[in-house]
Motif scaffolding. Structure first.
Motif, short mmCIF file in Angstrom:
data_model
loop_
_atom_site.label_atom_id
_atom_site.label_comp_id
_atom_site.label_asym_id
_atom_site.label_seq_id
_atom_site.Cartn_x
_atom_site.Cartn_y
_atom_site.Cartn_z
N ARG A 34 -26.10 -46.85 -82.89
CA ARG A 34 -24.91 -47.45 -83.51
C ARG A 34 -23.63 -47.04 -82.80
NH1 ARG A 34 -25.28 -50.75 -87.77
NH2 ARG A 34 -27.15 -50.57 -89.01
N LYS A 35 -23.56 -45.77 -82.36
CA LYS A 35 -22.35 -45.31 -81.66
C LYS A 35 -22.20 -46.00 -80.32
CE LYS A 35 -22.75 -40.80 -83.78
NZ LYS A 35 -23.08 -39.40 -83.56
N PHE A 36 -23.28 -46.08 -79.55
CA PHE A 36 -23.20 -46.74 -78.25
C PHE A 36 -23.05 -48.25 -78.40
CE2 PHE A 36 -25.04 -48.39 -74.27
CZ PHE A 36 -24.11 -47.84 -73.41
N ALA A 37 -23.61 -48.80 -79.48
CA ALA A 37 -23.47 -50.24 -79.72
C ALA A 37 -22.01 -50.59 -79.97
CB ALA A 37 -24.34 -50.67 -80.90
N PHE A 38 -21.27 -49.73 -80.66
CA PHE A 38 -19.85 -49.98 -80.89
C PHE A 38 -19.10 -50.02 -79.56
CE2 PHE A 38 -15.53 -48.36 -81.54
CZ PHE A 38 -15.05 -49.35 -82.37
N VAL A 39 -19.40 -49.09 -78.67
CA VAL A 39 -18.75 -49.06 -77.35
C VAL A 39 -19.15 -50.29 -76.55
CG1 VAL A 39 -18.62 -47.77 -75.18
CG2 VAL A 39 -18.60 -46.55 -77.36
N PHE A 40 -20.43 -50.64 -76.57
CA PHE A 40 -20.92 -51.81 -75.84
C PHE A 40 -20.27 -53.08 -76.37
CE2 PHE A 40 -24.20 -55.15 -75.37
CZ PHE A 40 -24.24 -55.20 -73.98
N SER B 37 -17.44 -53.35 -77.91
CA SER B 37 -16.02 -53.34 -77.55
C SER B 37 -15.82 -53.81 -76.11
CB SER B 37 -15.44 -51.94 -77.73
OG SER B 37 -15.55 -51.53 -79.06
N PHE B 38 -16.68 -53.33 -75.19
CA PHE B 38 -16.56 -53.77 -73.79
C PHE B 38 -16.85 -55.26 -73.66
CE2 PHE B 38 -17.10 -49.27 -72.36
CZ PHE B 38 -15.91 -49.21 -71.67
N VAL B 39 -17.83 -55.75 -74.38
CA VAL B 39 -18.15 -57.18 -74.32
C VAL B 39 -16.99 -57.99 -74.89
CG1 VAL B 39 -19.68 -58.97 -75.21
CG2 VAL B 39 -20.63 -56.88 -74.29
N GLY B 40 -16.42 -57.53 -75.99
CA GLY B 40 -15.29 -58.23 -76.59
C GLY B 40 -14.07 -58.26 -75.67
N ILE C 285 -12.41 -61.52 -73.84
CA ILE C 285 -10.99 -61.85 -73.94
C ILE C 285 -10.38 -62.02 -72.56
CG2 ILE C 285 -8.73 -60.93 -74.61
CD1 ILE C 285 -10.13 -59.74 -77.09
N ALA C 286 -10.71 -61.09 -71.64
CA ALA C 286 -10.18 -61.19 -70.28
C ALA C 286 -10.68 -62.47 -69.60
CB ALA C 286 -10.60 -59.96 -69.47
N TRP C 287 -11.96 -62.80 -69.76
CA TRP C 287 -12.48 -64.02 -69.15
C TRP C 287 -11.80 -65.24 -69.74
CZ3 TRP C 287 -14.86 -68.57 -70.29
CH2 TRP C 287 -15.43 -69.25 -69.23
N GLY C 288 -11.61 -65.23 -71.05
CA GLY C 288 -10.95 -66.36 -71.70
C GLY C 288 -9.52 -66.55 -71.25
N LEU C 289 -8.82 -65.44 -71.00
CA LEU C 289 -7.43 -65.55 -70.54
C LEU C 289 -7.34 -66.02 -69.09
CD1 LEU C 289 -5.84 -62.39 -72.17
CD2 LEU C 289 -5.49 -64.78 -72.81
N PHE C 290 -8.24 -65.53 -68.24
CA PHE C 290 -8.18 -65.89 -66.83
C PHE C 290 -8.81 -67.24 -66.52
CE2 PHE C 290 -7.76 -61.21 -66.33
CZ PHE C 290 -6.50 -61.23 -65.78
N HIS C 291 -9.66 -67.73 -67.41
CA HIS C 291 -10.30 -69.04 -67.22
C HIS C 291 -9.95 -69.96 -68.39
CE1 HIS C 291 -12.65 -67.57 -63.86
NE2 HIS C 291 -12.96 -66.51 -64.57
#
Length: 123
Positions: free
Chosen positions: A49-55, A57-60, A64-70
């Motif tokens: 659960r702890k690593f899933a939260f980090v994972f 967050s990185f995916v989110g 967001i970055a992909w959505g902004l740049f594309h």
């Protein structure tokens, strides 16, 4: 003058359009963002659960970055989906079945989770 292949209209049966939209909807549901989407639950079961939260967050943040740049290539659709997830699908979910957070997942289930993760990647 030849027409651009992107501007030509291809006649499709309504079932094909519905199937395509269903594939897009399921692929978005498998994105591990938020806390109650199918992808977030899959990553919580696959990882800790702890690593899933980090994972998640990185995916989110990556989404967001992909959505902004594309933004002109479908990024606005992804950003609107992420906004929907942040508004309506965050918070604690009511577990319908008892959850076991003590035992780790088996190797077979981790391999299946890894294959499902690769099903999201476009080839």
């Amino acid at each position: 003058s030849s027409a651009s292949p992107l501007s030509s209209i291809i006649p499709l049966h309504p079932f094909a359009v519905a199937g395509y939209l269903g594939l897009i909807g399921n692929a978005l549901a498998l994105l591990p963002v938020g806390s109650t989407t199918d992808g977030a639950r899959l990553s919580a079961a696959w990882l800790d659960r702890k690593f899933a939260f980090v994972f998640n967050s990185f995916v989110g943040l990556g989404s967001i970055a992909w959505g902004l740049f594309h933004f002109d290539k479908g990024g606005e659709f992804l950003l609107s989906y992420l906004a929907f997830v942040l508004v309506f699908q965050t918070g604690a979910a009511e577990p319908s079945i008892p959850q076991n957070d003590v035992d780790s997942t088996t190797v077979q289930r981790q391999i299946i989770g890894f294959l499902v993760l690769f099903a999201l990647l476009p080839f």
